[in-house]
Design a protein around this motif. Structure first.
Motif, PDB file in Angstrom:
ATOM      1  N   GLU A  17     -25.733 -37.370 -64.044  1.00  0.00           N
ATOM      2  CA  GLU A  17     -25.920 -37.431 -64.584  1.00  0.00           C
ATOM      3  C   GLU A  17     -26.000 -37.489 -66.286  1.00  0.00           C
ATOM      4  OE1 GLU A  17     -28.353 -41.408 -64.320  1.00  0.00           O
ATOM      5  OE2 GLU A  17     -26.618 -42.194 -61.750  1.00  0.00           O
ATOM      6  N   LEU A  18     -27.099 -36.166 -66.294  1.00  0.00           N
ATOM      7  CA  LEU A  18     -27.624 -35.849 -66.775  1.00  0.00           C
ATOM      8  C   LEU A  18     -26.860 -35.070 -67.303  1.00  0.00           C
ATOM      9  CD1 LEU A  18     -30.268 -34.780 -69.451  1.00  0.00           C
ATOM     10  CD2 LEU A  18     -30.812 -33.240 -67.792  1.00  0.00           C
ATOM     11  N   SER A  19     -26.091 -34.113 -67.175  1.00  0.00           N
ATOM     12  CA  SER A  19     -25.078 -33.057 -67.047  1.00  0.00           C
ATOM     13  C   SER A  19     -23.589 -33.871 -67.839  1.00  0.00           C
ATOM     14  CB  SER A  19     -24.642 -32.935 -65.487  1.00  0.00           C
ATOM     15  OG  SER A  19     -25.564 -31.300 -65.665  1.00  0.00           O
ATOM     16  N   LEU A  20     -23.164 -34.779 -67.380  1.00  0.00           N
ATOM     17  CA  LEU A  20     -22.613 -35.431 -67.710  1.00  0.00           C
ATOM     18  C   LEU A  20     -23.220 -36.335 -69.399  1.00  0.00           C
ATOM     19  CD1 LEU A  20     -21.316 -37.221 -65.092  1.00  0.00           C
ATOM     20  CD2 LEU A  20     -20.201 -35.837 -65.837  1.00  0.00           C
ATOM     21  N   GLU A  21     -23.315 -36.787 -69.529  1.00  0.00           N
ATOM     22  CA  GLU A  21     -24.656 -37.169 -71.160  1.00  0.00           C
ATOM     23  C   GLU A  21     -24.343 -36.090 -71.535  1.00  0.00           C
ATOM     24  OE1 GLU A  21     -27.288 -40.401 -70.165  1.00  0.00           O
ATOM     25  OE2 GLU A  21     -26.706 -41.084 -68.675  1.00  0.00           O
ATOM     26  N   ASP A  22     -25.351 -35.213 -71.335  1.00  0.00           N
ATOM     27  CA  ASP A  22     -25.967 -34.179 -72.691  1.00  0.00           C
ATOM     28  C   ASP A  22     -25.330 -33.287 -72.480  1.00  0.00           C
ATOM     29  OD1 ASP A  22     -26.686 -32.720 -74.595  1.00  0.00           O
ATOM     30  OD2 ASP A  22     -28.341 -34.633 -74.738  1.00  0.00           O
ATOM     31  N   LYS A  28     -29.872 -26.368 -71.091  1.00  0.00           N
ATOM     32  CA  LYS A  28     -31.415 -25.311 -71.642  1.00  0.00           C
ATOM     33  C   LYS A  28     -31.896 -25.760 -70.911  1.00  0.00           C
ATOM     34  CE  LYS A  28     -30.489 -26.368 -76.681  1.00  0.00           C
ATOM     35  NZ  LYS A  28     -30.601 -26.678 -78.099  1.00  0.00           N
ATOM     36  N   LEU A  29     -32.048 -27.265 -70.274  1.00  0.00           N
ATOM     37  CA  LEU A  29     -33.446 -27.251 -69.193  1.00  0.00           C
ATOM     38  C   LEU A  29     -33.042 -26.031 -67.951  1.00  0.00           C
ATOM     39  CD1 LEU A  29     -33.919 -30.835 -68.984  1.00  0.00           C
ATOM     40  CD2 LEU A  29     -35.043 -30.045 -69.950  1.00  0.00           C
ATOM     41  N   ARG A  30     -32.001 -26.237 -67.823  1.00  0.00           N
ATOM     42  CA  ARG A  30     -31.626 -24.864 -65.719  1.00  0.00           C
ATOM     43  C   ARG A  30     -31.800 -23.572 -66.705  1.00  0.00           C
ATOM     44  NH1 ARG A  30     -26.290 -27.155 -66.290  1.00  0.00           N
ATOM     45  NH2 ARG A  30     -26.424 -29.178 -64.946  1.00  0.00           N
ATOM     46  N   GLY A  32     -34.881 -23.216 -69.239  1.00  0.00           N
ATOM     47  CA  GLY A  32     -35.260 -23.371 -69.336  1.00  0.00           C
ATOM     48  C   GLY A  32     -36.081 -23.240 -71.136  1.00  0.00           C
ATOM     49  N   LEU A  33     -34.875 -23.605 -71.966  1.00  0.00           N
ATOM     50  CA  LEU A  33     -35.258 -23.074 -72.583  1.00  0.00           C
ATOM     51  C   LEU A  33     -35.663 -24.562 -73.747  1.00  0.00           C
ATOM     52  CD1 LEU A  33     -31.908 -20.468 -73.389  1.00  0.00           C
ATOM     53  CD2 LEU A  33     -34.268 -20.288 -72.843  1.00  0.00           C
ATOM     54  N   VAL A  34     -36.340 -25.481 -73.490  1.00  0.00           N
ATOM     55  CA  VAL A  34     -36.345 -26.621 -73.979  1.00  0.00           C
ATOM     56  C   VAL A  34     -37.698 -26.390 -75.191  1.00  0.00           C
ATOM     57  CG1 VAL A  34     -37.539 -29.053 -73.648  1.00  0.00           C
ATOM     58  CG2 VAL A  34     -35.886 -27.848 -71.831  1.00  0.00           C
ATOM     59  N   VAL A  35     -37.453 -26.264 -76.049  1.00  0.00           N
ATOM     60  CA  VAL A  35     -38.073 -26.086 -77.511  1.00  0.00           C
ATOM     61  C   VAL A  35     -39.095 -27.122 -77.840  1.00  0.00           C
ATOM     62  CG1 VAL A  35     -38.299 -25.432 -79.633  1.00  0.00           C
ATOM     63  CG2 VAL A  35     -36.339 -24.660 -78.272  1.00  0.00           C
ATOM     64  N   GLY A  36     -40.645 -27.017 -77.507  1.00  0.00           N
ATOM     65  CA  GLY A  36     -41.534 -27.655 -78.580  1.00  0.00           C
ATOM     66  C   GLY A  36     -40.992 -27.727 -79.607  1.00  0.00           C
ATOM     67  N   PRO A  37     -43.268 -27.774 -80.085  1.00  0.00           N
ATOM     68  CA  PRO A  37     -42.540 -28.265 -81.717  1.00  0.00           C
ATOM     69  C   PRO A  37     -42.666 -26.907 -82.690  1.00  0.00           C
ATOM     70  CG  PRO A  37     -44.665 -28.537 -79.926  1.00  0.00           C
ATOM     71  CD  PRO A  37     -44.058 -28.414 -79.191  1.00  0.00           C
ATOM     72  N   SER A  38     -42.238 -27.096 -84.140  1.00  0.00           N
ATOM     73  CA  SER A  38     -41.812 -25.804 -84.134  1.00  0.00           C
ATOM     74  C   SER A  38     -42.694 -24.928 -84.953  1.00  0.00           C
ATOM     75  CB  SER A  38     -41.284 -25.831 -85.276  1.00  0.00           C
ATOM     76  OG  SER A  38     -42.130 -26.618 -86.615  1.00  0.00           O
ATOM     77  N   VAL A  39     -43.978 -24.903 -84.317  1.00  0.00           N
ATOM     78  CA  VAL A  39     -45.882 -24.061 -84.629  1.00  0.00           C
ATOM     79  C   VAL A  39     -46.567 -24.405 -83.556  1.00  0.00           C
ATOM     80  CG1 VAL A  39     -47.284 -22.965 -86.135  1.00  0.00           C
ATOM     81  CG2 VAL A  39     -45.061 -23.829 -86.706  1.00  0.00           C
ATOM     82  N   PRO A  40     -45.960 -24.208 -82.435  1.00  0.00           N
ATOM     83  CA  PRO A  40     -46.748 -24.684 -81.023  1.00  0.00           C
ATOM     84  C   PRO A  40     -48.049 -24.323 -81.312  1.00  0.00           C
ATOM     85  CG  PRO A  40     -45.147 -23.199 -80.352  1.00  0.00           C
ATOM     86  CD  PRO A  40     -45.038 -23.554 -81.978  1.00  0.00           C
ATOM     87  N   SER A  88     -39.508 -23.751 -68.877  1.00  0.00           N
ATOM     88  CA  SER A  88     -39.052 -25.187 -67.834  1.00  0.00           C
ATOM     89  C   SER A  88     -38.204 -24.866 -66.018  1.00  0.00           C
ATOM     90  CB  SER A  88     -38.539 -26.569 -68.422  1.00  0.00           C
ATOM     91  OG  SER A  88     -38.372 -27.991 -67.529  1.00  0.00           O
ATOM     92  N   LYS A  89     -39.136 -25.156 -65.139  1.00  0.00           N
ATOM     93  CA  LYS A  89     -38.087 -25.084 -63.891  1.00  0.00           C
ATOM     94  C   LYS A  89     -37.896 -26.232 -63.235  1.00  0.00           C
ATOM     95  CE  LYS A  89     -40.989 -20.976 -63.486  1.00  0.00           C
ATOM     96  NZ  LYS A  89     -42.071 -19.580 -62.387  1.00  0.00           N
ATOM     97  N   ALA A  90     -37.690 -27.046 -63.658  1.00  0.00           N
ATOM     98  CA  ALA A  90     -37.457 -28.697 -63.014  1.00  0.00           C
ATOM     99  C   ALA A  90     -36.147 -28.415 -62.509  1.00  0.00           C
ATOM    100  CB  ALA A  90     -37.462 -29.736 -64.868  1.00  0.00           C
ATOM    101  N   LEU A  91     -35.498 -27.924 -63.353  1.00  0.00           N
ATOM    102  CA  LEU A  91     -33.798 -28.025 -63.124  1.00  0.00           C
ATOM    103  C   LEU A  91     -33.158 -27.018 -62.581  1.00  0.00           C
ATOM    104  CD1 LEU A  91     -32.319 -30.688 -65.528  1.00  0.00           C
ATOM    105  CD2 LEU A  91     -33.225 -30.754 -63.260  1.00  0.00           C
ATOM    106  N   ARG A  92     -33.808 -25.596 -62.282  1.00  0.00           N
ATOM    107  CA  ARG A  92     -33.520 -24.078 -62.144  1.00  0.00           C
ATOM    108  C   ARG A  92     -33.496 -24.398 -60.738  1.00  0.00           C
ATOM    109  NH1 ARG A  92     -36.508 -19.623 -64.442  1.00  0.00           N
ATOM    110  NH2 ARG A  92     -35.805 -20.895 -66.123  1.00  0.00           N
TER     111      ARG A  92
END
Length: 93
Positions: A17-22, A28-30, A32-40, A88-92
């Motif tokens: 469902e996530l792959s179809l929606e976005d 990016k999740l696969r 592991g490139l989900v970016v947090g705040p700009s200055v962590p 992130s390794k959630a969907l890898r």
């Protein structure tokens, strides 16, 4: 802890469902490139510097409690800055 068959099926359904929606976000999740705040580490650095200043003020005024509080804040800031963000390794797979 391993997933049950039902949990695994539900997770696969959510991934589809996530792959179809976005698809871009899912990719990016696969990777592991989900970016947090700009200055962590900005607030961690502020915590470290504030702790050092409070520690020095406590030593200069000879107030042990103030120095201890400054030391704890400084230690907390240094500890948080030393932590390396993990991808992130959630969907890898």
């Amino acid at each position: 802890m391993p997933l049950t068959d039902e949990e695994r099926k539900r997770l696969e359904q959510l991934e589809r469902e996530l792959s179809l929606e976005d698809p871009e976000f899912a990719q990016k999740l696969r990777r592991g490139l989900v970016v947090g705040p700009s200055v962590p580490g900005l607030w961690d650095l502020v915590l470290l510097v504030t702790g050092i200043l409070i520690l020095l003020a406590g030593v200069a005024m000879q107030f042990i409690l103030v120095g201890v509080i400054g030391f704890l804040l400084m230690g907390a800031g240094a500890y948080r800055l030393s932590g390396q963000p993990q991808p992130s390794k959630a969907l890898r797979r």
